[in-house]
Design an enzyme around this catalytic site. Structure first.
Site, PDB file in Angstrom:
ATOM      1  NE  ARG A 142      -3.726  -2.201   2.869  1.00 36.28           N
ATOM      2  CZ  ARG A 142      -3.267  -3.245   3.700  1.00 36.28           C
ATOM      3  NH1 ARG A 142      -2.107  -3.588   4.070  1.00 36.28           N
ATOM      4  NH2 ARG A 142      -4.201  -4.154   3.772  1.00 36.28           N
ATOM      5  NE  ARG A 227      -2.924  -3.632  -1.120  1.00 37.24           N
ATOM      6  CZ  ARG A 227      -2.491  -4.508  -0.318  1.00 37.24           C
ATOM      7  NH1 ARG A 227      -1.083  -4.714  -0.038  1.00 37.24           N
ATOM      8  NH2 ARG A 227      -3.368  -5.004   0.757  1.00 37.24           N
ATOM      9  CE1 TYR A 259      -6.138  -7.630  -6.263  1.00 38.77           C
ATOM     10  CE2 TYR A 259      -6.385  -8.446  -4.063  1.00 38.77           C
ATOM     11  CZ  TYR A 259      -6.269  -7.377  -4.689  1.00 38.77           C
ATOM     12  OH  TYR A 259      -5.929  -6.227  -4.498  1.00 38.77           O
TER      13      TYR A 259
END
Length: 278
Positions: A142, A227, A259
């Site tokens: 992040r 990311r 994902y």
């Protein structure tokens, strides 16, 4: 029970600010009118009545409402019922439509390569920027995690990086070969020229201070895409979702499972393009 009188009493509650009262009025007056057209009073509202009202909102007349708007209006109705009838009379049923889950846009591997290679240059800032971008992608960081790194968090011998994530949780992630190369080059050739004191931060600004997230976003306009790419490319390479969960620092596997949907969407396109019986 007089619905209009109860609504007026609710909106005049001492605990409501003027802005909150106006917002509730906007959401609740149509509900009161809807009840009146059906000859119903507030104390007749049960699961069936609330279900009918939710269906009315969902039909979107005269205009379609967003799921978030419908959820807000139903929450306002529940607040009115709780105030007027007590918590025990609030129908215990979830009626708000599910919000469509927005999948993150994930660049393909060659797009990431092109983005990283565009950060060219041999001056200290250019080398810093390349090292920063390579590490964000290599470790799935992040923005805040990247700028919070200290010198001691990088272990070249173990090829790992110690990351402080949300809630102060620490995790150790592998340091990829390219990220390791650019970090070592940054520490050798660029950081000494940026350092103006005993600052322990890994990534320094032009003034020798710890880099902030706004500067990072100027270097990488959408750092979270890297990311997302980190996670998706791992999944496409066969990594287990729970491993990816650990590497990303997600507390819940459900957060990581988005994902798998991104990957499935790509696999479907590949299948449709290449399989003879698709």
């Amino acid at each position: 029970m007089d619905t209009r009188a109860e609504l007026k009493r609710f909106l005049a509650s001492p605990g409501l600010s003027d802005a909150t009262s106006r917002a509730y009025r906007f959401d609740l007056e149509p509900f009161a009118a809807w009840l009146e057209r059906r000859g119903l009073s507030l104390d007749r509202v049960d699961v069936a009545v609330l279900t009918d009202y939710a269906a009315e909102l969902g039909r979107g007349r005269p205009r379609r409402l967003a799921p978030a708007t419908i959820a807000r209006k139903l929450a306002a109705v529940r607040s009115l019922l709780r105030f007027s009838l007590g918590p025990g009379r609030v129908p215990d049923v979830s009626l708000a439509p599910r919000r469509a889950r927005r999948l993150p846009h994930v660049p393909k591997s060659h797009e990431v390569d092109r983005e990283l290679e565009s950060l060219e240059g041999d001056d200290p800032i250019a080398v810093r920027n390349r090292a920063l971008a390579e590490l964000v992608y290599s470790a799935g960081l992040r923005s805040r995690e990247a700028v919070d790194l200290d010198l001691g968090d990088v272990d070249f011998e173990q090829e790992s990086v110690r990351v402080r994530g949300k809630g102060g949780k620490e995790r150790v992630v592998p340091l990829g070969e390219q990220a390791g190369y650019w970090l070592s080059r940054y520490l050798r050739d660029a950081r000494p020229q940026l350092a103006h004191g005993a600052e322990d931060a890994l990534f320094l600004s032009v003034r020798g201070r710890r880099l902030d997230t706004s500067t990072l976003r100027r270097v990488i306009p959408h750092p979270h895409r890297l990311r997302h790419a980190f996670a998706t490319h791992l999944l496409e390479g066969g990594a287990d979702l729970r491993v990816i969960q650990e590497l990303l620092g997600h507390s819940s596997l459900g957060t990581t499972q988005v994902y798998s949907h991104v990957d499935g969407r790509r696999l479907r396109r590949v299948y449709d393009r290449s399989h003879p019986r698709s």
